[in-house]
Design an enzyme around this catalytic site. Structure first.
Site, PDB file in Angstrom:
ATOM      1  N   ASN A   9       0.727  -0.917   0.241  1.00  0.00           N
ATOM      2  CA  ASN A   9       0.031   0.188  -0.045  1.00  0.00           C
ATOM      3  C   ASN A   9       0.332   1.174   0.062  1.00  0.00           C
ATOM      4  OD1 ASN A   9      -2.134   1.961   0.411  1.00  0.00           O
ATOM      5  ND2 ASN A   9      -2.030   1.695   3.212  1.00  0.00           N
ATOM      6  N   TRP A  10       0.868   1.670  -1.725  1.00  0.00           N
ATOM      7  CA  TRP A  10       1.721   2.774  -1.329  1.00  0.00           C
ATOM      8  C   TRP A  10       1.836   4.624  -0.726  1.00  0.00           C
ATOM      9  CZ3 TRP A  10       4.791   1.878  -6.861  1.00  0.00           C
ATOM     10  CH2 TRP A  10       5.317   0.568  -6.755  1.00  0.00           C
ATOM     11  N   LYS A  11       0.277   4.188   0.038  1.00  0.00           N
ATOM     12  CA  LYS A  11      -0.351   5.413   0.353  1.00  0.00           C
ATOM     13  C   LYS A  11      -0.051   6.571  -0.461  1.00  0.00           C
ATOM     14  CE  LYS A  11      -0.058   2.909   4.549  1.00  0.00           C
ATOM     15  NZ  LYS A  11      -0.141   3.426   6.420  1.00  0.00           N
ATOM     16  N   HIS A  95      -9.283   1.644   4.736  1.00  0.00           N
ATOM     17  CA  HIS A  95      -8.288   1.267   5.466  1.00  0.00           C
ATOM     18  C   HIS A  95      -8.550   2.265   7.089  1.00  0.00           C
ATOM     19  CE1 HIS A  95      -4.135   2.497   6.587  1.00  0.00           C
ATOM     20  NE2 HIS A  95      -3.865   1.317   5.921  1.00  0.00           N
ATOM     21  N   GLU A  97      -6.656   4.616   8.015  1.00  0.00           N
ATOM     22  CA  GLU A  97      -6.654   6.073   7.328  1.00  0.00           C
ATOM     23  C   GLU A  97      -7.472   6.565   6.978  1.00  0.00           C
ATOM     24  OE1 GLU A  97      -2.660   5.696   5.648  1.00  0.00           O
ATOM     25  OE2 GLU A  97      -2.184   5.158   6.844  1.00  0.00           O
ATOM     26  N   GLU A 167      -5.601  -4.980  10.334  1.00  0.00           N
ATOM     27  CA  GLU A 167      -4.433  -4.492  10.337  1.00  0.00           C
ATOM     28  C   GLU A 167      -4.947  -3.398  11.667  1.00  0.00           C
ATOM     29  OE1 GLU A 167      -3.020  -3.017   6.988  1.00  0.00           O
ATOM     30  OE2 GLU A 167      -4.567  -1.600   6.951  1.00  0.00           O
ATOM     31  N   GLY A 173       2.368   2.057  11.198  1.00  0.00           N
ATOM     32  CA  GLY A 173       3.369   3.316  11.023  1.00  0.00           C
ATOM     33  C   GLY A 173       4.030   3.383  12.078  1.00  0.00           C
ATOM     34  N   SER A 213       3.609  -2.757  10.445  1.00  0.00           N
ATOM     35  CA  SER A 213       4.887  -2.724  10.832  1.00  0.00           C
ATOM     36  C   SER A 213       5.291  -4.201  10.235  1.00  0.00           C
ATOM     37  CB  SER A 213       4.941  -2.263  12.156  1.00  0.00           C
ATOM     38  OG  SER A 213       4.556  -0.189  12.614  1.00  0.00           O
ATOM     39  N   GLY A 234       3.048  -1.578   4.133  1.00  0.00           N
ATOM     40  CA  GLY A 234       2.954   0.389   4.007  1.00  0.00           C
ATOM     41  C   GLY A 234       4.405   1.092   3.749  1.00  0.00           C
ATOM     42  N   GLY A 235       4.962   1.442   4.966  1.00  0.00           N
ATOM     43  CA  GLY A 235       6.458   2.111   4.843  1.00  0.00           C
ATOM     44  C   GLY A 235       7.239   0.903   4.331  1.00  0.00           C
TER      45      GLY A 235
HETATM   46  P1  PGA Z   1       2.595  -0.029   7.530  1.00  0.00           P
HETATM   47  O1  PGA Z   1       1.167   0.453   7.599  1.00  0.00           O
HETATM   48  O2  PGA Z   1       3.421  -0.626   6.917  1.00  0.00           O
HETATM   49  O3  PGA Z   1       3.877   1.581   7.591  1.00  0.00           O
HETATM   50  O4  PGA Z   1       3.403  -0.269   9.558  1.00  0.00           O
HETATM   51  C1  PGA Z   1       0.261  -0.914   7.061  1.00  0.00           C
HETATM   52  C2  PGA Z   1      -0.630  -0.128   6.240  1.00  0.00           C
HETATM   53  O5  PGA Z   1      -0.752   0.688   6.681  1.00  0.00           O
HETATM   54  O6  PGA Z   1      -1.262  -0.505   5.182  1.00  0.00           O
END
Ligand code: PGA
Length: 255
Positions: A9-11, A95, A97, A167, A173, A213, A234-235
């Site tokens: 997920n490149w956000k 998600h 967010e 999640e 994050g 994470s 994500g990251g």
């Molecule tokens: P993260 O994000 O790996 O940076 O914790 C995961 C996500 O939001 O899907």
């Protein structure tokens, strides 16, 4: 048998040009891996370039959201037929967010899932509790409400096309991963709930990703849990080396 699925997920990261560059690096690292599904989810405006760059690499393409109407006066939105037409296969829905910053509810998640299925897109539906909820021992209540609300009125056949991503919001994050036991406990709970809501066969076949994470160092232990069937990353998905390492560390684990 469930095939492990690792999605990046490149956000809100990477221009179209940077997206192409990262995909070219991923193709070099991942093109000969077929035992694990890998998917990248760039921003909407990079999807066309991503599709061209992915070519026949075997790496899947996902969007980060979808609106439930096909077209009309809905400024700023993107619909299922538009994503399908671009060659998108997956779509992340609900998600945390989106829930935290953009007012998503279980009801809008449900509408988006139905829209995705109507356009033949595979939804990756996110659920997860906040830190206060975990501390107040409400994790299972929250997950149950999110699953029941988000997956409302779907048939078992439709559920068969859905991927769930658990999640925990406190792990996204933050560098704080749920322990494999903590994640497994919730994954098991979700699978049991799906058996109640749909049937045992669908529950047994549904892929449930963990997200929060995930990095190459904790992949094996997490993927080794019986009910964890992949990761939403994500990251660590923003660099070819770390994403490829997560995919590679997921190989050889049977579900
Ligand atoms: P993260 O994000 O790996 O940076 O914790 C995961 C996500 O939001 O899907």
């Amino acid at each position: 048998m469930r095939k492990i699925i690792i999605a990046g997920n490149w956000k809100l990261n990477k221009t179209a040009k940077e997206t192409t560059e990262l995909i070219n690096l991923l193709k070099r690292d991942l093109s000969d891996i077929s035992e694990v599904d890998s998917v990248v989810c760039p921003t909407f405006i990079a999807l066309a370039d991503a599709r061209d760059a992915l070519d026949e690499s075997g790496i899947g393409l996902g969007a980060q959201n979808i609106y439930w109407e096909d077209s009309g006066a809905f400024t700023g939105e993107i619909s299922g037929p538009m994503l399908k037409d671009l060659g998108v296969q997956y779509v992340i829905i609900g998600h945390s967010e989106r829930r935290q910053f953009f007012g998503e509810t279980d009801e809008t998640v449900n509408k988006r899932i139905k829209a995705a299925l109507k356009s033949d897109l595979l939804p990756i539906v996110c659920v997860g509790e906040m830190l206060e909820e975990r501390e107040a021992d409400k994790t299972f209540d929250v997950i149950k409400a999110q699953c029941q609300g988000g997956l409302k009125d779907l048939t078992a056949e439709e559920m068969g096309k859905i991927i769930i991503a658990y999640e925990p919001v406190w792990a996204i994050g933050t560098g704080k991963t749920a322990t494999p036991d903590q994640a497994q406990e919730v994954h098991r709970f979700i699978r049991d709930l799906l058996a109640e809501m749909f049937n045992g066969e669908i529950a047994g076949a549904t892929r449930i990703q963990y997200g929060g994470s995930v990095k190459s160092e904790n992949t094996k232990e997490l993927m080794g849990q019986p009910d964890i069937d992949g990761a939403l990353v994500g990251g660590a998905s923003l660099k070819a080396d770390s994403f490829a390492a997560i995919v590679k560390n997921s190989c050889g684990i049977e579900k």
